[in-house]
Design a protein around this motif. Sequence first.
Motif, mmCIF file in Angstrom:
data_model
loop_
_atom_site.group_PDB
_atom_site.id
_atom_site.type_symbol
_atom_site.label_atom_id
_atom_site.label_comp_id
_atom_site.label_asym_id
_atom_site.label_seq_id
_atom_site.Cartn_x
_atom_site.Cartn_y
_atom_site.Cartn_z
ATOM 1 N N ASP A 29 0.954 -1.193 0.117
ATOM 2 C CA ASP A 29 0.049 0.162 0.253
ATOM 3 C C ASP A 29 0.904 1.120 0.028
ATOM 4 N N TYR A 30 0.789 2.133 -1.126
ATOM 5 C CA TYR A 30 1.672 3.281 -1.003
ATOM 6 C C TYR A 30 0.665 4.526 -1.528
ATOM 7 N N LYS A 31 0.988 5.359 -0.578
ATOM 8 C CA LYS A 31 0.261 6.735 -0.893
ATOM 9 C C LYS A 31 1.108 7.953 -1.075
ATOM 10 N N GLU A 32 0.992 8.524 -2.236
ATOM 11 C CA GLU A 32 1.638 9.550 -2.803
ATOM 12 C C GLU A 32 1.761 10.676 -1.460
ATOM 13 N N ASP A 196 13.763 7.678 -3.941
ATOM 14 C CA ASP A 196 12.242 7.523 -4.104
ATOM 15 C C ASP A 196 11.307 6.710 -3.330
ATOM 16 N N ALA A 197 10.783 7.512 -2.500
ATOM 17 C CA ALA A 197 9.795 6.377 -1.542
ATOM 18 C C ALA A 197 8.996 5.244 -2.177
ATOM 19 N N LYS A 198 8.392 5.544 -3.370
ATOM 20 C CA LYS A 198 7.797 4.554 -3.818
ATOM 21 C C LYS A 198 8.520 3.330 -4.526
ATOM 22 N N ARG A 199 9.618 3.530 -5.041
ATOM 23 C CA ARG A 199 10.432 2.479 -5.350
ATOM 24 C C ARG A 199 10.843 1.813 -4.126
ATOM 25 N N ARG A 202 8.054 -0.426 -3.255
ATOM 26 C CA ARG A 202 7.963 -1.461 -4.195
ATOM 27 C C ARG A 202 9.010 -2.714 -4.042
ATOM 28 N N ASP A 203 10.119 -2.357 -3.935
ATOM 29 C CA ASP A 203 11.361 -3.118 -3.999
ATOM 30 C C ASP A 203 11.806 -3.165 -2.438
ATOM 31 N N SER A 204 11.085 -3.307 -1.646
ATOM 32 C CA SER A 204 11.858 -3.345 -0.180
ATOM 33 C C SER A 204 12.389 -4.588 0.183
ATOM 34 N N HIS A 205 12.367 -5.604 -0.600
ATOM 35 C CA HIS A 205 13.180 -6.842 -0.678
ATOM 36 C C HIS A 205 14.465 -6.741 -1.182
ATOM 37 N N VAL A 206 14.711 -5.444 -1.845
ATOM 38 C CA VAL A 206 16.085 -5.314 -2.487
ATOM 39 C C VAL A 206 16.696 -4.037 -1.798
ATOM 40 N N PRO A 207 17.517 -4.328 -0.764
ATOM 41 C CA PRO A 207 18.005 -3.041 -0.124
ATOM 42 C C PRO A 207 18.931 -2.301 -0.749
ATOM 43 N N ILE A 208 18.804 -0.971 -0.628
ATOM 44 C CA ILE A 208 19.322 -0.051 -1.679
ATOM 45 C C ILE A 208 19.961 1.162 -0.696
ATOM 46 N N HIS A 272 11.800 13.533 -13.544
ATOM 47 C CA HIS A 272 11.404 12.569 -12.749
ATOM 48 C C HIS A 272 10.175 12.618 -12.102
ATOM 49 N N THR A 273 9.847 13.907 -12.230
ATOM 50 C CA THR A 273 8.321 14.143 -11.689
ATOM 51 C C THR A 273 7.237 13.847 -12.863
ATOM 52 N N ILE A 274 7.636 14.205 -14.124
ATOM 53 C CA ILE A 274 6.533 14.308 -15.045
ATOM 54 C C ILE A 274 6.663 12.990 -15.687
ATOM 55 N N VAL A 275 7.902 12.595 -16.405
ATOM 56 C CA VAL A 275 7.934 11.179 -17.014
ATOM 57 C C VAL A 275 7.956 10.090 -16.423
ATOM 58 N N ILE A 276 8.885 9.945 -15.281
ATOM 59 C CA ILE A 276 8.886 8.754 -14.529
ATOM 60 C C ILE A 276 7.749 8.508 -13.740
ATOM 61 N N ARG A 277 7.446 9.373 -12.744
ATOM 62 C CA ARG A 277 6.410 9.406 -11.624
ATOM 63 C C ARG A 277 5.016 9.705 -12.342
ATOM 64 N N ALA A 278 5.001 10.690 -13.165
ATOM 65 C CA ALA A 278 3.660 11.014 -13.955
ATOM 66 C C ALA A 278 2.831 11.771 -12.870
ATOM 67 N N ILE A 279 3.297 12.443 -11.737
ATOM 68 C CA ILE A 279 2.778 12.927 -10.837
ATOM 69 C C ILE A 279 1.383 13.902 -11.074
#
Length: 285
Positions: A29-32, A196-199, A202-208, A272-279
């Motif tokens: 569950d992710y909320k912007e 990126d908080a959404k990333r 989404r990929d919390s099982h991949v520590p970055i 990042h805002t318009i193309v990648i995240r389309a916010i």
Amino acid sequence: MEGKEEDVRLGANKFTERQPLGTSAQTKDYKEPPPAPLFEPGELQSWSFWRAGIAEFVATFLFLYITVLTVMGVQRSSSKCASVGIQGIAWAFGGMIFALVYCTAGISGGHINPAVTFGLLLARKLSLSRAVFYMIMQCLGAICGAGVVKGFQPSQYEMLGGGANVVNHGYTKGSGLGAEIVGTFVLVYTVFSATDAKRSARDSHVPILAPLPIGFAVFLVHLATIPITGTGINPARSLGAAIIFNKGHAWDDHWIFWVGPFIGAALAALYHTIVIRAIPFKSRA
């Protein structure tokens, strides 16, 4: 056979972390988060606000101190092979950013660069008052860092250029501006992607470890653009060295080291805002 089939079904559901990358986003569950307010007077009364500015000052101070000394060490050597060379300079800049972002990320966000702060401001990740405060503290920290180096080695500092950024011989101002724009785009785009908080959801099982790709981006950009401009991509770093060195040629093309990084940061924020995240499109929906 029925028992074995049951074991197979249990086993298939037992190791959910082995899902392909990205599929875990369906179970998160992710909320912007809402955009940061443009003006937030209340934060001026918070100790965390002032503590964050102090952290930016100290981090930029240490960044200039180590990196300017490294540049001077290479300039002082009679041969690049007898010193750490361009690769060593790039490692000093990238390594210090890695260490300092790691140390300050939980306090101020670990910007250490007005261009990064500007990009995050455009993306509404922080308020205007905080962004201006960060930029002022970053510039003051850079001036003090370069000043301490000159205080310790005054004659060497003057003779070796003080780490000031200039467009090197054989390159045009357009080449220098382009190098600063693209180099800063790489850095700020990496900052957006690594934080990126959404990333992360989404990929919390991949520590970055966010400071690692950010520091590595700084390292790579320096490898590419040191021969062109000495690599600015950080207006505070360029300003601090220019003020303390204070020679004519350090100011001739100084505008490039503000205009280029700010354009690169703005392009990275928009991408990042318009193309990648389309916010903006999500907001309309």
